[in-house]
Design an enzyme around this catalytic site. Structure first.
Site, short mmCIF file in Angstrom:
data_model
loop_
_atom_site.label_atom_id
_atom_site.label_comp_id
_atom_site.label_asym_id
_atom_site.label_seq_id
_atom_site.Cartn_x
_atom_site.Cartn_y
_atom_site.Cartn_z
CE LYS B 73 -3.93 1.90 2.63
NZ LYS B 73 -4.83 1.66 3.77
CB SER B 148 -8.20 3.43 2.78
OG SER B 148 -7.34 2.75 3.67
CB SER B 172 -8.42 0.50 5.54
OG SER B 172 -9.06 1.74 5.57
#
Lengths: 96, 471
Positions: B73, B148, B172
């Protein structure tokens, strides 16, 4: 409660953000809805409840305070938006 | 397509080189560019590492993750590589060090293939808040992948890497895992060091994994978890052998009644829950509906506390030392204000404003301290459930993925996390398992919440849960 324009200005200043015109109206509206949303917490009985602050049961996890170079000066300055060879450059603070 | 580490190892055992396996992933990334999952592919460092590991494999000195190709990420620091938190304020920022979790993966010879799109500063539930465009759901490109960590989820589901790292502050990892049909793990708070993770809400944030099976989640956790001198909140408890599989019997399972009965649940998600409940009973487990009357307070509590922490954590982005600096500013205060207003996107600004408000004079006790008190109530009641039960089972999300641009109201978006924030508020470990396919063609997940630091038990129970046929 309702968030006033003065409150928006005050909070924006504390947060070092700027909102003008339409974006100020939008953020004010958003904050009003958010306050309404979080006001729900008032329904929960918490009279004798201590605030939960630490999420870990580790106590005083300290390491030795040994000085060491973790980043060189070049590395520290590497991502600066403006710099001299030795310094971060910032916009002029005082006018002559 | 090499979806798991076992797939990769099988290929290696038949004489394929890691370099050729890496090439395969690189062409898959190229072929799936429209997903917008990768913000950057680290082709040269990945190839360098692949050559090195191929050599080690030949010499019999390769680490435990030799062959594992991992995407990260875009909020994890990897020395010498750009990290931007999908924000314009950090565009072009280069990491000066490698975070602990990543360092441990590299030491075991994992390859880091690139950085993955996400909501800006990990704030969002659809990946639509990225400054670099939304990510598409590989299961149906009209749909969001969740957020996210949407890029991580999409990359793993589409087979663009063997596994991916994400971060989970309120769901997330688990919510996007549910939306794309992958496994999403959020370990216990403090199980993995947060050193090198760009902070959003420090008392919630936890690094975790996206994989295509339980085994890979367990292996990656085992490598990343444990003590670290750079994170004083990380636990010093010993790390378990998470892949030491044993059959669990006579488990006591709690189903959160209010969640199970919630009207917003899709009927097919509800049906899957019913099938799971009967399946668990057939396996000999005890299943009870347990009342936990705090569902409506979860997201508001989460929102008060995370925005407060975010407003503090994000004050470091000042346009002075790194990141975007406004060209228009005169003087110091304007530099701060204009740089931040130009650099942060609308959702990040909204959360900074909300967080500053709840921490401001006159509102601190009414909102921030109140939020901390409610968090204590939620944690206490969760601990009480685990006195009588071994695991909590609930849907990961009430519905399957929604269409791009379908949810425009911020509060409706926050409510996406209704079932996932629980584990972040209390600190418990949780995993989302792909459980079924809806008649609309989209996958959805079921979530298992475990007791503190009992990831091993959670994995073992999840292995059994998986055997139940849902659809």
């Amino acid at each position: 409660m309702k968030i006033s324009e003065e409150t928006v200005d005050h909070i924006a200043h504390l947060a070092r953000l700027e909102f003008e015109g339409e974006s100020k109206d939008t953020i004010r509206e958003d904050l009003n809805r958010i306050v309404e949303f979080i006001d729900k917490l008032k329904e929960v009985e918490t009279d004798n409840v201590e605030p939960l602050i630490y999420m870990t049961d580790e106590v005083n996890r300290l390491r030795e305070d040994d000085p060491k170079v973790t980043l060189t000066q070049d590395e520290v300055l590497k991502n600066a938006p403006k710099k001299d060879s030795d310094y971060f450059r910032i916009p002029k603070v005082l006018d002559k | 397509m090499l979806r798991t580490y076992a797939d990769v190892k099988k290929k290696l055992s038949t004489g394929d080189t890691l370099m050729s396996i890496l090439e395969g992933y690189l062409s898959a990334i190229e072929a799936n560019k429209d997903l917008n999952a990768f913000l950057e592919v680290f082709e040269s460092s990945a190839k360098e590492k692949a050559a090195l590991v191929d050599e080690k494999i030949k010499n019999g000195t390769a680490g435990r993750l030799a062959g594992m190709v991992i995407g990260i990420k875009d909020n994890l620091c990897y020395k010498g590589h750009v990290v931007s938190a999908s924000s314009k304020i950090l565009e072009g920022f280069e990491s000066l060090f490698t975070g602990t979790a990543l360092e441990r993966l590299l030491e075991e010879d994992a390859i880091i293939i690139g950085r993955l799109n996400c909501d800006e500063f990990a704030m969002g539930s659809s990946n639509e808040n990225s400054a670099f465009g939304p990510v598409l759901n590989p299961a149906n490109k009209k749909m969001v992948p969740g957020g996210s960590s949407g890029g991580s989820a999409a990359a793993v589901a589409a087979g663009l890497c063997t596994a991916a790292l994400g971060s989970d502050t309120g769901g997330s990892i688990r919510q996007p895992a549910s939306f794309v049909g992958a496994y999403g793990l959020k370990p216990t708070y403090g199980r993995i060091s947060r050193h090198g993770l760009i902070a959003y809400a420090s008392s919630f944030d936890q690094i975790g994994t996206f994989t295509n099976n339980i085994e890979d989640s367990a292996l990656l956790l085992e490598v990343m978890a444990g003590e670290d001198e750079y994170d004083s909140t990380v636990s010093t408890r010993p790390v378990a052998d998470y892949n030491n599989v044993s059959e669990v019997k006579n488990q006591r399972i709690a189903i959160i009644k209010e969640g199970y009965e919630m009207e917003g649940n899709d009927p097919e998600v509800k049906l899957a829950m019913d099938k799971l409940i009967s399946g668990l009973k057939e396996q000999g487990h005890t299943v009870d509906l347990v009342s936990f009357p705090y569902l409506d307070y979860m997201v508001p509590t989460y929102y008060v506390l995370t925005t407060a922490e975010a407003s503090s954590n994000l004050s470091r982005f000042d346009g002075v030392h790194f990141g975007h600096r406004s060209e228009k500013a005169n003087g110091v205060e304007e530099t701060y204000k204009k740089s931040r207003s130009e650099g942060f996107g609308p959702e990040v600004q909204r959360r900074i404003m909300a967080g500053t408000f709840v921490l401001s004079h006159g509102y601190y006790d009414a909102y921030y301290t109140k939020g901390q008190r409610v968090r204590r109530v939620i944690q206490d009641k969760t601990i009480a459930i685990f006195k009588n039960y071994d695991a909590i089972v609930l849907p990961t999300t009430p519905t399957t993925a929604f269409e791009l641009n379908a949810v425009s109201d911020p509060i409706a978006m926050y409510l996406q996390d209704i079932y996932t924030v629980h584990a972040n508020l209390s600190g418990n470990p949780a995993i989302s398992l792909p459980m079924g396919k809806h008649s609309n063609g989209l996958p959805f997940g079921i979530q298992v919440i475990g007791d503190f630091f009992k990831e091993k038990e959670m994995f073992n129970f999840s292995r059994q849960l998986e055997k139940i046929y849902v659809n």
